[in-house]
Design a protein around this motif. Structure first.
Motif, short mmCIF file in Angstrom:
data_model
loop_
_atom_site.label_atom_id
_atom_site.label_comp_id
_atom_site.label_asym_id
_atom_site.label_seq_id
_atom_site.Cartn_x
_atom_site.Cartn_y
_atom_site.Cartn_z
N VAL A 22 0.87 -1.17 0.00
CA VAL A 22 0.00 0.00 0.00
C VAL A 22 0.91 1.22 0.00
O VAL A 22 1.73 1.39 0.90
CB VAL A 22 -0.93 0.03 1.23
N THR A 23 0.79 2.05 -1.02
CA THR A 23 1.58 3.26 -1.13
C THR A 23 0.69 4.46 -0.84
O THR A 23 -0.35 4.63 -1.49
CB THR A 23 2.20 3.40 -2.53
N HIS A 24 1.08 5.26 0.16
CA HIS A 24 0.36 6.49 0.50
C HIS A 24 1.17 7.67 0.01
O HIS A 24 2.39 7.69 0.14
CB HIS A 24 0.20 6.62 2.02
N ARG A 25 0.47 8.66 -0.52
CA ARG A 25 1.12 9.92 -0.90
C ARG A 25 0.50 11.01 -0.03
O ARG A 25 -0.71 11.20 -0.03
CB ARG A 25 0.92 10.22 -2.37
N PHE A 26 1.36 11.68 0.72
CA PHE A 26 0.94 12.76 1.61
C PHE A 26 1.38 14.08 1.03
O PHE A 26 2.37 14.15 0.31
CB PHE A 26 1.58 12.59 2.99
N GLY A 27 0.67 15.13 1.38
CA GLY A 27 1.04 16.47 0.94
C GLY A 27 0.26 16.89 -0.27
O GLY A 27 -0.88 16.49 -0.47
N GLY A 28 0.89 17.71 -1.07
CA GLY A 28 0.21 18.28 -2.21
C GLY A 28 0.02 19.77 -1.99
O GLY A 28 0.25 20.28 -0.89
#
Length: 172
Positions: free
Chosen positions: A137-143
Motif C-alpha cells: 500500500v503506497t500512500h502519498r501525503f502532501g500536495g
C-alpha cells in the motif's frame, strides 16, 4: 396536414429570446445581467477522464483496497473525522490479536497505525498479485504548497481472517 418533425436545439436564439422576455418583464438592466449570465455557446468537453475501480469478492487485494479506501474516508470525512466508523472498520478488517498489537504500537509511536502517519494521505495505491499474503500500500501525503511524501506499507492479510500485520516496507 403536414407535421414539422424538425427538432430545434436551444442555442443563441433561445438565449437571446430569454434575454428579450426578461428585458420586457424586468427592464433593460435585467436584460444586461441575463445576457451576461447566459453563455452564447456552452463549452464542449473534448475528452472525459473515466475512472474504473475493479475488484471482486474474496480477493485479498480487493479487501485491503476496500479497507484503506473506507478507512481514509472515515478519517478525512467532509464533515470531520468519523471515529466510530474508523473503529468499526478496524474491528471488521483487522485480526483481533493484531488489533491489540496495533493499539500498543500507536500508544508508543503516537500515530495512526493503519496509516503509519499522523495525517491522512491525499491518495493511495494498493498492489498485489492476489496470491501472496503481502500487499503493498503506497500512500502519498502532501500536495498543494507542501512537499509530497510517499510511504510504502506492507500489509499482510488473507481473505478469511483479514489483516494480520502492517509495517513500513523497509521494516522487517
Amino acid at each position: 396536414m403536414s407535421r414539422n418533425t424538425h427538432v430545434r436545439r436551444p442555442g443563441r436564439r433561445a438565449a437571446f429570446a430569454a434575454g428579450l422576455v426578461l428585458a420586457v418583464g424586468l427592464g433593460v438592466s435585467a436584460q444586461a445581467a441575463a445576457q451576461a449570465a447566459v453563455p452564447a455557446k456552452a463549452p464542449v468537453k473534448t475528452s472525459a477522464a473515466v475512472r474504473t475501480v475493479n475488484g471482486f469478492n474474496g480477493d485479498v487485494v480487493t479487501q485491503v483496497a476496500d479497507f484503506y479506501g473506507a478507512y481514509v474516508d472515515a478519517k478525512d470525512a467532509p464533515r470531520g473525522p468519523d471515529a466510530a466508523l474508523a473503529k468499526a472498520l478496524r474491528a471488521h478488517y483487522l485480526v483481533p490479536a493484531f488489533a491489540k498489537k496495533l493499539e500498543a504500537w500507536e500508544k508508543t509511536n503516537k500515530t495512526d497505525g493503519v496509516l503509519r502517519a499522523q495525517n491522512v494521505p491525499v491518495d493511495w495505491t494498493v498492489r498485489g498479485d492476489g496470491e501472496s499474503r503481502e500487499i503493498t500500500v503506497t500512500h502519498r501525503f502532501g500536495g498543494g504548497e507542501s512537499p509530497t511524501v510517499t510511504t510504502d506499507l506492507v500489509v499482510k492479510a488473507d481473505a478469511v481472517d483479514g489483516v494480520s500485520d502492517i509495517r513500513t516496507k523497509s521494516a522487517r
